[in-house]
Enzyme design. Structure first.
Site, mmCIF file in Angstrom:
data_model
loop_
_atom_site.group_PDB
_atom_site.id
_atom_site.type_symbol
_atom_site.label_atom_id
_atom_site.label_comp_id
_atom_site.label_asym_id
_atom_site.label_seq_id
_atom_site.Cartn_x
_atom_site.Cartn_y
_atom_site.Cartn_z
ATOM 1 N N ARG A 52 0.836 -1.181 -0.152
ATOM 2 C CA ARG A 52 -0.054 0.014 0.206
ATOM 3 C C ARG A 52 0.737 1.225 0.018
ATOM 4 O O ARG A 52 0.521 1.922 -0.698
ATOM 5 C CB ARG A 52 -0.944 -0.338 1.546
ATOM 6 C CG ARG A 52 -2.173 1.077 1.509
ATOM 7 C CD ARG A 52 -2.754 0.644 2.224
ATOM 8 N NE ARG A 52 -2.632 1.325 3.101
ATOM 9 C CZ ARG A 52 -3.415 1.180 4.685
ATOM 10 N NH1 ARG A 52 -4.724 0.707 4.670
ATOM 11 N NH2 ARG A 52 -2.571 0.704 5.515
ATOM 12 N N LYS A 151 -2.450 6.885 1.382
ATOM 13 C CA LYS A 151 -2.801 7.169 3.125
ATOM 14 C C LYS A 151 -1.651 8.153 2.583
ATOM 15 O O LYS A 151 -0.787 8.035 2.879
ATOM 16 C CB LYS A 151 -2.128 5.594 3.183
ATOM 17 C CG LYS A 151 -2.785 6.459 5.073
ATOM 18 C CD LYS A 151 -1.968 4.433 5.524
ATOM 19 C CE LYS A 151 -2.439 4.565 6.916
ATOM 20 N NZ LYS A 151 -3.667 5.109 7.543
ATOM 21 N N GLU A 184 -16.958 5.899 5.666
ATOM 22 C CA GLU A 184 -15.876 4.743 6.676
ATOM 23 C C GLU A 184 -15.384 5.322 7.990
ATOM 24 O O GLU A 184 -16.725 6.359 7.943
ATOM 25 C CB GLU A 184 -14.202 4.551 5.833
ATOM 26 C CG GLU A 184 -13.492 5.929 5.629
ATOM 27 C CD GLU A 184 -11.907 6.118 4.807
ATOM 28 O OE1 GLU A 184 -11.316 4.676 5.749
ATOM 29 O OE2 GLU A 184 -11.760 6.796 4.419
HETATM 30 N N1 PXG Z 1 -9.575 4.438 7.371
HETATM 31 C C1 PXG Z 1 -8.276 5.451 7.697
HETATM 32 C C2 PXG Z 1 -9.224 6.973 6.438
HETATM 33 C C3 PXG Z 1 -7.731 5.469 8.672
HETATM 34 O O1 PXG Z 1 -6.577 5.777 8.381
HETATM 35 C C4 PXG Z 1 -7.731 2.419 8.094
HETATM 36 C C5 PXG Z 1 -9.150 3.112 7.332
HETATM 37 C C6 PXG Z 1 -7.997 1.536 8.796
HETATM 38 O O2 PXG Z 1 -6.667 0.852 7.787
HETATM 39 P P1 PXG Z 1 -6.043 -0.229 8.412
HETATM 40 O O3 PXG Z 1 -4.956 -0.771 7.416
HETATM 41 O O4 PXG Z 1 -5.199 0.636 9.359
HETATM 42 O O5 PXG Z 1 -6.603 -1.719 8.660
HETATM 43 C C7 PXG Z 1 -6.879 3.939 8.925
HETATM 44 C C8 PXG Z 1 -5.575 3.810 9.739
HETATM 45 C C9 PXG Z 1 -4.852 5.709 14.737
HETATM 46 C C10 PXG Z 1 -4.448 6.251 12.881
HETATM 47 O O6 PXG Z 1 -4.421 5.988 15.249
HETATM 48 C C11 PXG Z 1 -5.006 5.295 12.084
HETATM 49 C C12 PXG Z 1 -5.139 5.185 10.490
HETATM 50 C C13 PXG Z 1 -3.685 6.191 10.449
HETATM 51 C C14 PXG Z 1 -3.831 7.369 11.796
HETATM 52 C C15 PXG Z 1 -3.627 7.041 12.647
HETATM 53 O O7 PXG Z 1 -6.115 5.011 14.625
HETATM 54 N N2 PXG Z 1 -5.246 4.779 10.009
#
Ligand code: PXG
Length: 301
Positions: A52, A151, A184
């Protein structure tokens, strides 16, 4: 004790891990990142996170100055230098140092850093009782402007939504896309269960394709659960049999009330609980070992 940080080819104490005020990651949010976790001496789904990261970089037309294999080693070595077997990993690649203009071509070379730290776990109570969330007015970025599939370092859209959630006194928010379909949460993906089918929105409507989301879909399919990626609205959420969020930090977290509507009987559903267990089992065994000498990567020390 100060953390050891990887920064542009060196492992330095956090006091020395500083980037320029001319870095375009800071000036413009021009860059990409990953949030990853280590469990039980292994880095969970590291390959998926690296794929990713490199895909996000390609979409913003930024060439990461390390190969994926080298980046994997950076993550593992940073954990080793901090003697971490469990923890949170933040891998960041910015456009690098440039001038005060927008032009990314004036940036010399991307800045790469990796932070590893012990993680503040969510209280177990949340997994037993479930989360209360609200829908917020901030719509998810439209994919034809800034695609949420990247991301990127620009999280203002999500931060706005998080602020609205906090104002409402809840920890997370549901975000809709511009058409009003459920997209989401601010840092998590969303799932509902309807007639026994596990449903999550497709990433092309404008959401980040979470690594946890994809893992949960795989686990569900392995269990013979029907899984569908399709659009749905808040009406479907309010009337769902179950609802949960997924993310690297939160893992799989039941959601029991949305906008004041109690979901089903207000308790985490059976499919949600089954997937929490399966996910936790997988975190113990998936991913490359941090200390390769360890055959089990286990915690008995
Ligand atoms: N959607 C968004 C917008 C995200 O930022 C997810 C979904 C879940 O993705 P993963 O790959 O982690 O299953 C994210 C996750 C936090 C934090 O502190 C989370 C994310 C980025 C920064 C901080 O919870 N990304």
């Amino acid at each position: 004790m100060s953390l050891i940080i990887y920064l542009d080819g060196e492992y330095v104490p956090e006091e020395k891990a500083v980037v320029s005020v001319f870095d375009h990651g800071l000036l413009y949010g021009d860059g990409v990142f990953e949030g990853i976790r280590a469990y039980n001496g292994r880095v969970f789904k590291l390959d998926d996170h690296l794929v990713r990261l490199y895909e996000s970089a390609r979409t913003i037309d930024m060439e990461i100055p390390l190969s994926e294999a080298e980046m994997q080693e950076v993550v593992l070595e940073t954990l080793r230098r901090n003697n971490l077997r469990d923890g949170y990993i933040r891998l960041v690649v910015t456009r690098g140092k440039g001038d005060l203009g927008l032009d990314p071509n004036k940036c010399i070379r991307p800045t790469v850093f990796c932070i590893t730290a012990s993680i503040q776990l969510y209280p177990e109570e949340l997994y037993e009782k479930g989360l209360i969330v609200v829908t917020v007015s901030t719509r998810r970025n439209v994919p034809d402007a800034v695609t949420p599939r990247v991301k990127s370092l620009n999280y203002l859209n999500n931060i706005y939504a998080k602020m609205e959630a906090k104002l409402a006194g809840v920890p997370e928010a549901i975000m809709l896309n511009a058409q009003g379909y459920v997209a989401e949460a601010t840092g998590d993906n969303i799932f509902i269960v309807k007639k026994g089918v596990l449903i999550t929105p497709p990433s092309y409507i404008g959401l980040l394709e979470g690594v946890t989301r994809n893992t949960v879909m795989d686990l569900a399919r392995e269990k013979g659960i029907a899984v569908e990626e399709r659009v749905f609205t808040l009406h479907d959420v309010y009337n769902a049999e179950e609802c949960f969020l997924t993310g690297t930090a939160a893992e799989v977290i039941p959601t029991v009330m949305v906008d004041g509507r109690v979901i089903a009987d207000g308790r985490p559903g059976s499919m949600t609980r089954e997937l929490i267990t399966a996910y936790r089992e997988l975190t113990k065994v998936d991913g490359p070992l941090i200390f390769p000498g360890e055959t089990t990567g286990c915690c008995g020390r």
